[in-house]
Write a protein that holds these residues in place. Structure first.
Motif, PDB file in Angstrom:
ATOM      1  N   THR A  77       0.771   4.892  -2.616  1.00 44.25           N
ATOM      2  CA  THR A  77      -0.146   4.145  -3.482  1.00 44.25           C
ATOM      3  C   THR A  77      -1.078   5.063  -4.258  1.00 44.25           C
ATOM      4  O   THR A  77      -1.303   4.867  -5.469  1.00 44.25           O
ATOM      5  N   PHE A  78      -1.628   6.090  -3.617  1.00 43.38           N
ATOM      6  CA  PHE A  78      -2.718   6.833  -4.239  1.00 43.38           C
ATOM      7  C   PHE A  78      -2.357   8.237  -4.729  1.00 43.38           C
ATOM      8  O   PHE A  78      -3.101   8.827  -5.503  1.00 43.38           O
ATOM      9  N   GLU A  90      -7.646  -4.077  -0.166  1.00 43.42           N
ATOM     10  CA  GLU A  90      -6.650  -3.030  -0.415  1.00 43.42           C
ATOM     11  C   GLU A  90      -6.131  -3.112  -1.845  1.00 43.42           C
ATOM     12  O   GLU A  90      -5.978  -2.085  -2.535  1.00 43.42           O
ATOM     13  N   TRP A  95      -5.849   2.117 -10.830  1.00 44.06           N
ATOM     14  CA  TRP A  95      -4.897   1.888 -11.926  1.00 44.06           C
ATOM     15  C   TRP A  95      -5.610   1.563 -13.236  1.00 44.06           C
ATOM     16  O   TRP A  95      -5.232   2.068 -14.298  1.00 44.06           O
ATOM     17  N   TRP A 141      -6.458  -0.314  -5.132  1.00 44.90           N
ATOM     18  CA  TRP A 141      -5.362   0.166  -5.986  1.00 44.90           C
ATOM     19  C   TRP A 141      -5.613  -0.213  -7.449  1.00 44.90           C
ATOM     20  O   TRP A 141      -5.432   0.620  -8.350  1.00 44.90           O
ATOM     21  N   SER A 191      -5.533  12.650  -2.198  1.00 45.97           N
ATOM     22  CA  SER A 191      -5.346  11.486  -1.330  1.00 45.97           C
ATOM     23  C   SER A 191      -5.739  11.805   0.107  1.00 45.97           C
ATOM     24  O   SER A 191      -6.326  10.964   0.800  1.00 45.97           O
TER      25      SER A 191
END
Length: 446
Positions: free
Chosen positions: A311-312, A146, A154, A150, A321
């Protein structure tokens, strides 16, 4: 109601002990109706008719053993049997008569006793004790996947290549989290049910967006009576597929044709792997949580979606997303379907035959050859036989008990099937084709 075995006895102080009750198997087996359910555990007879709705594991799973000896099922599902027995005391109504056999329906008593001896051996070997290091590392590798998803967004941005990498990382973490929640669901990770309960809610709810209670009530039925129509929800195909050798012929003789079943091995690729999780499971889970007012599970599930979009969304936007989540579910569904079906669909699927625990589980279950990849890919569910016989045994001990299970099966000529991974996938399709052909022959027969 039953056969009186003793007269009342004076117990002092003017009280009289109630007359002991003894029953025959002929009487016990009659109590398997919707509103009248008895079962036997270690020769003790229990009337569960009124209590069944309060059963923590759900009404259906315990009802599947009404009118039967449930000793091995009771031991298989309850890692803390002494705690559970206090709930049985008010339900006790008597015992089997002294001249009655231990088991119903002429089951092989020596085979059953040898299996129970094997279970005791496993307990003495400590095979029901979990390694927190093993499961800690397993959880860590899921969280790492996970985190890498991310970090990829990023650091590298949202190009096509990085998006594909992110999707693959997330699909892998979802599949592996599925196997881990399966461990927690069987209460085999921690030594107390409280922490297993919390761990299960976290993994299936926060890491996957699903419902622990929905999974428990569905999956335990599968373990209680695998591949038995009307008792195992995993073979309830709502007329989309016909399975085994009996159901296709029944459908054919009744001229039932909801779909062209002789082509089910082809449309399986369009309906089964792609849609099970993204459509069927997602809708069923949400519906179940809302209709049953299971707000705790719903909160855990919503925490997954909140975390995912938080997060996305900064990288892909809301709709981007949503698209990524849909593709992840699509890939995870393929993985899940092949792994879960390769152990059961090619095996015997039929109506209730009232087998003993060992025979019933082995008739419905096969293993996949162990290897580092197969173990990881399937979450050790390639040891499906051992898992079904001992569902509360932690997966890292399956390979230790497997030789003993093989030996027991060999002694009583119980078929122990193991095959390669690719052969297992091929057998799923082959079994669907065989069942479809049986349906067509019966359907065309006048």
């Amino acid at each position: 109601m039953g056969m009186g075995g003793q007269n009342g006895e004076d117990c002092g102080g003017g009280c009289v002990k109630p007359e002991a009750r003894y029953y025959s198997w002929d009487e016990v087996t009659k109590h398997n109706l919707k509103t009248d359910k008895w079962l036997v555990i270690e020769r003790k007879v229990y009337n569960i008719s009124s209590w069944v709705k309060r059963h923590p594991g759900g009404t259906r799973v315990i009802s599947h053993y009404a009118g039967e000896d449930a000793t091995d099922a009771f031991k298989a599902f309850h890692p803390e049997p002494n705690f559970v027995r206090k709930f049985l005391k008010p339900l006790y109504i008597g015992e089997l008569a002294a001249d009655e056999p231990h088991l119903d329906r002429d089951k092989n008593e020596q085979q059953v006793e040898d299996f129970r001896a094997l279970r005791r051996t496993a307990e003495e070997m400590g095979l029901f004790n979990s390694s927190l290091v093993f499961f800690g590392l397993y959880l860590s590798h899921i969280l790492l996947l996970e985190l890498l998803a991310w970090a990829t967004a990023w650091y590298f941005g949202t190009g096509w290549v990085t998006t594909i990498i992110i999707i693959l990382l997330l699909a892998t973490s979802q599949a592996q989290a599925g196997w881990l929640q399966h461990d927690f669901g069987h209460l085999s990770v921690f030594r107390t049910s409280k922490w297993n309960h919390i761990g299960h809610k976290f993994v299936i709810g926060h890491l996957k967006g699903a419902s622990a209670n929905w999974w428990n009530h569905r999956h335990f039925q599968h373990h209680a009576k695998p591949n038995i129509f009307s008792k195992d929800p995993d073979v309830n195909m709502v007329h989309i597929f016909v399975l085994g050798e009996t159901q296709p012929v029944e459908y054919g003789k009744k001229k039932l044709k909801y779909l062209p079943y002789n082509h089910q091995h082809k449309y399986f690729f369009l309906i089964g792997p792609p849609l099970l999780i993204p459509v069927y499971f997602t809708v069923q889970i949400m519906k179940t949580m809302i209709t049953r007012k299971d707000w705790v599970d719903l909160a855990w599930s919503m925490s997954y979606y909140a975390r995912f979009f938080w997060t996305f969304t900064p990288f892909f936007g809301f709709f981007g997303s949503v698209a990524i989540l849909t593709v992840v579910r699509f890939l995870e569904s393929h993985w899940f379907v092949w792994v879960t079906q390769m152990n059961h669909i090619p095996m015997e699927i039929d109506h209730e035959k009232y087998r003993d625990w060992l025979s019933g589980q082995l008739a419905a279950t096969c293993n996949i050859e162990p290897s580092f990849f197969n173990d990881w890919f399937s979450g050790h569910l390639n040891f499906q036989i051992e898992h079904h016989l001992f569902p509360t045994m932690p997966r890292h001990n399956y390979h230790k008990i497997a030789p003993l299970v093989r030996s027991l099966c060999s002694k009583y000529s119980v078929h122990y099937e193991e095959k390669g991974l690719l052969n297992a996938f091929r057998d799923v399709v082959g079994s669907l084709k065989k069942s479809g052909d049986l349906w067509l022959d019966a359907y065309l027969h006048k």
